[in-house]
Design a protein around this motif. Structure first.
Motif, PDB file in Angstrom:
ATOM      1  N   GLN A 117      -7.107  -0.321  -3.919  1.00 23.05           N
ATOM      2  CA  GLN A 117      -5.951   0.686  -3.181  1.00 23.05           C
ATOM      3  C   GLN A 117      -5.509   1.726  -4.506  1.00 23.05           C
ATOM      4  O   GLN A 117      -5.458   2.871  -4.264  1.00 23.05           O
ATOM      5  CB  GLN A 117      -5.156   0.240  -2.410  1.00 23.05           C
ATOM      6  CG  GLN A 117      -5.616  -0.645  -1.228  1.00 23.05           C
ATOM      7  CD  GLN A 117      -4.592  -1.506  -0.407  1.00 23.05           C
ATOM      8  OE1 GLN A 117      -3.586  -1.807  -1.053  1.00 23.05           O
ATOM      9  NE2 GLN A 117      -4.701  -1.889   0.639  1.00 23.05           N
ATOM     10  N   ALA A 118      -5.162   1.153  -5.220  1.00 26.59           N
ATOM     11  CA  ALA A 118      -4.482   1.856  -6.449  1.00 26.59           C
ATOM     12  C   ALA A 118      -5.470   2.740  -7.117  1.00 26.59           C
ATOM     13  O   ALA A 118      -5.220   3.943  -7.524  1.00 26.59           O
ATOM     14  CB  ALA A 118      -4.045   0.842  -7.508  1.00 26.59           C
ATOM     15  N   GLY A 159       1.904   8.923  -6.287  1.00 25.14           N
ATOM     16  CA  GLY A 159       1.724  10.082  -6.470  1.00 25.14           C
ATOM     17  C   GLY A 159       2.613  11.147  -6.301  1.00 25.14           C
ATOM     18  O   GLY A 159       2.677  12.006  -7.078  1.00 25.14           O
ATOM     19  N   GLN A 169       0.857   4.128  -2.819  1.00 22.27           N
ATOM     20  CA  GLN A 169       0.765   5.428  -2.658  1.00 22.27           C
ATOM     21  C   GLN A 169       1.898   6.470  -3.087  1.00 22.27           C
ATOM     22  O   GLN A 169       1.628   7.655  -3.524  1.00 22.27           O
ATOM     23  CB  GLN A 169       0.544   5.715  -1.060  1.00 22.27           C
ATOM     24  CG  GLN A 169      -1.046   5.060  -0.569  1.00 22.27           C
ATOM     25  CD  GLN A 169      -0.992   4.830   0.821  1.00 22.27           C
ATOM     26  OE1 GLN A 169      -0.317   5.600   1.646  1.00 22.27           O
ATOM     27  NE2 GLN A 169      -2.224   4.148   1.370  1.00 22.27           N
ATOM     28  N   SER A 170       2.947   5.859  -2.950  1.00 25.01           N
ATOM     29  CA  SER A 170       4.247   6.609  -3.306  1.00 25.01           C
ATOM     30  C   SER A 170       4.262   7.043  -4.755  1.00 25.01           C
ATOM     31  O   SER A 170       4.886   8.029  -5.135  1.00 25.01           O
ATOM     32  CB  SER A 170       5.373   5.708  -3.115  1.00 25.01           C
ATOM     33  OG  SER A 170       5.661   4.882  -4.173  1.00 25.01           O
ATOM     34  N   ALA A 189       4.821   6.860   2.452  1.00 26.90           N
ATOM     35  CA  ALA A 189       4.791   6.980   0.945  1.00 26.90           C
ATOM     36  C   ALA A 189       5.577   8.147   0.344  1.00 26.90           C
ATOM     37  O   ALA A 189       6.069   8.184  -0.794  1.00 26.90           O
ATOM     38  CB  ALA A 189       3.393   7.368   0.375  1.00 26.90           C
ATOM     39  N   THR A 195      -8.278   4.113  -5.589  1.00 23.94           N
ATOM     40  CA  THR A 195      -8.263   4.995  -4.756  1.00 23.94           C
ATOM     41  C   THR A 195      -7.475   6.158  -4.550  1.00 23.94           C
ATOM     42  O   THR A 195      -7.490   7.501  -4.710  1.00 23.94           O
ATOM     43  CB  THR A 195      -8.564   4.351  -3.153  1.00 23.94           C
ATOM     44  OG1 THR A 195      -9.755   3.714  -3.296  1.00 23.94           O
ATOM     45  CG2 THR A 195      -8.786   5.691  -2.106  1.00 23.94           C
ATOM     46  N   ALA A 196      -6.159   5.769  -4.735  1.00 27.31           N
ATOM     47  CA  ALA A 196      -4.904   6.808  -5.090  1.00 27.31           C
ATOM     48  C   ALA A 196      -4.805   7.522  -6.119  1.00 27.31           C
ATOM     49  O   ALA A 196      -4.072   7.980  -6.399  1.00 27.31           O
ATOM     50  CB  ALA A 196      -3.631   5.963  -4.745  1.00 27.31           C
ATOM     51  N   PRO A 230       0.788  -1.295  -0.150  1.00 26.87           N
ATOM     52  CA  PRO A 230      -0.063   0.013  -0.107  1.00 26.87           C
ATOM     53  C   PRO A 230       0.780   1.428   0.013  1.00 26.87           C
ATOM     54  O   PRO A 230       0.486   2.079  -0.700  1.00 26.87           O
ATOM     55  CB  PRO A 230      -0.907  -0.181   1.279  1.00 26.87           C
ATOM     56  CG  PRO A 230      -0.952  -1.705   1.391  1.00 26.87           C
ATOM     57  CD  PRO A 230       0.397  -1.968   1.077  1.00 26.87           C
TER      58      PRO A 230
END
Length: 391
Positions: free
Chosen positions: A246-247, A223, A220-221, A323, A249-250, A216
């Motif tokens: 999760q990807a 971004g 998030q990193s 992240a 959502t990010a 996760p």
């Protein structure tokens, strides 16, 4: 002639504990030693059901751990009693053998995943393992303990207080002939099979326990690393579905590529530019060595072997488990040529080829045959090493 018995649930080529024991066996034989195996199969492990559900698989593994730790221990002791000249190296479960190789600490892994008490109580095998290993490390089961990293040696002491046997740090090795940088054609082919052109920077994540190993965070990193694609190796279908969510959502789902579990990671390492491992706990993380051997710099948290082998700005980066920190380093690597990084990564891994690692075991064995085990962790004398290593 040196006579070695390796004790492990299984010994076979590949990854994990079985692969480590197999690599050591090969190098011991090449060095002229006589080597025997004592595995669960040699111990006469009874056959059982092979369920296809996660629960059935879990129950089978749990039963195997308990059986090899109890019945396997009794049979291993009889096996060794018939070979009084042998030095035994034990990998996992069995409570016998001269040298015990610590491939991981259950308590440390559970704490890293969170909800420690609940994770321990809900699984009786975890409680069994915790009691078994307290007896192992606080008692006289083994004459020496091998920790794979300096971090793991410190964790042993902080977890058990006083480890009676002296602790020696000997890392795992890597097959530098199998894990090597690709030539130009091999890299082009590996990237073509993924459908990625050579201008994009690929960060590869390899591991099954997505949460503990930090997938996760890696997702998030992205971004803050807009030019990086994330290639994910491993995971069950359910785990992959959660990670895909999760990807999304990010907002980076178009830059995260899941390929599932594969026995051979080499084509994916050849296609990639950097390994990312924002893990909460690793006993060793052999994948770090494998990636370096393939010429990949590594962005990792301070877990397992990473603090022992990574030098910031030389062959990778050690980062905080966030992240923002991971993304900053991935972005930095994506903005520069990586040729020099690849050379330095490979040079680092070459220092840990399996022949060199096996030689360190043979030196420990020779010390034991002379009647001592040497000073643990660079402290003390052979007579007081056990007390000092245990803190």
């Amino acid at each position: 002639m040196t006579h070695i018995v390796q004790i492990a649930p299984a010994i076979s080529s590949g990854s994990g504990v079985a692969g480590v024991a197999h690599a050591l066996e090969r190098e011991f034989i090449a060095a002229g030693a006589t080597v025997e195996r004592f595995t669960a199969a040699e111990a006469g492990r009874p056959s059982g059901f092979r369920g296809r559900t996660p629960l059935a698989t879990h129950l089978t593994r749990a039963r195997n751990v308990v059986w090899f730790s109890t019945v396997g221990t009794r049979r291993a002791r009889r096996f060794l009693a018939e070979r009084p000249d042998a030095i035994a190296i034990t990998h996992n479960d069995v409570m016998a053998g001269d040298i015990y190789v610590n491939h991981g600490l259950l308590q440390a892994a559970m704490r890293a995943r969170g909800d420690y008490a609940w994770r321990m109580v809900r699984n009786p095998v975890h409680l069994f393992t915790a009691v078994r290993d307290r007896i192992r490390y606080r008692g006289r089961t083994h004459r020496a303990v091998v920790a794979l990293t300096t971090n793991e040696a410190e964790l042993l002491r902080s977890t058990y207080g006083r480890v009676r046997a002296p602790i020696h740090v000997i890392p795992n090795g890597v097959d530098i002939e199998r894990f090597r940088p690709p030539d130009a054609a091999e890299r082009v082919q590996a990237r073509a099979e993924l459908g990625v052109d050579d201008d994009r920077t690929i960060a590869v994540f390899i591991g099954h326990e997505f949460e503990r190993k930090g997938l996760p965070i890696a997702i998030q990193s992205l971004g803050t690393a807009p030019e990086v694609l994330l290639l994910v190796i491993g995971g069950s279908p359910d785990m992959i579905r959660r990670a895909q969510a999760q990807a999304r959502t990010a907002g980076v789902s178009e830059r995260v590529h899941f390929v599932g579990t594969h026995r051979d990671p080499i084509p994916f390492l050849w296609a990639s530019d950097v390994l990312v491992l924002p893990s909460a706990y690793e006993a060793n993380a052999l994948v770090v060595l494998e990636a370096l051997a393939c010429g990949l710099p590594v962005v990792s948290t301070r877990v397992g072997f990473a603090p022992d082998i990574l030098i910031d700005g030389e062959n990778g980066f050690l980062v905080e488990r966030s992240a923002k920190a991971v993304g900053a380093r991935l972005d930095e690597l994506s903005s520069q040529p990586l040729d020099g990084w690849r050379v330095r990564a490979r040079q680092t891994a070459e220092q840990y080829a399996w022949p060199q690692i096996a030689r360190r075991y043979l030196e420990l064995i020779e010390s034991m045959r002379r009647g001592g085990v040497g000073a643990a962790l660079g402290q003390g004398t052979p007579d007081d090493a056990g007390d000092e290593a245990g803190g």
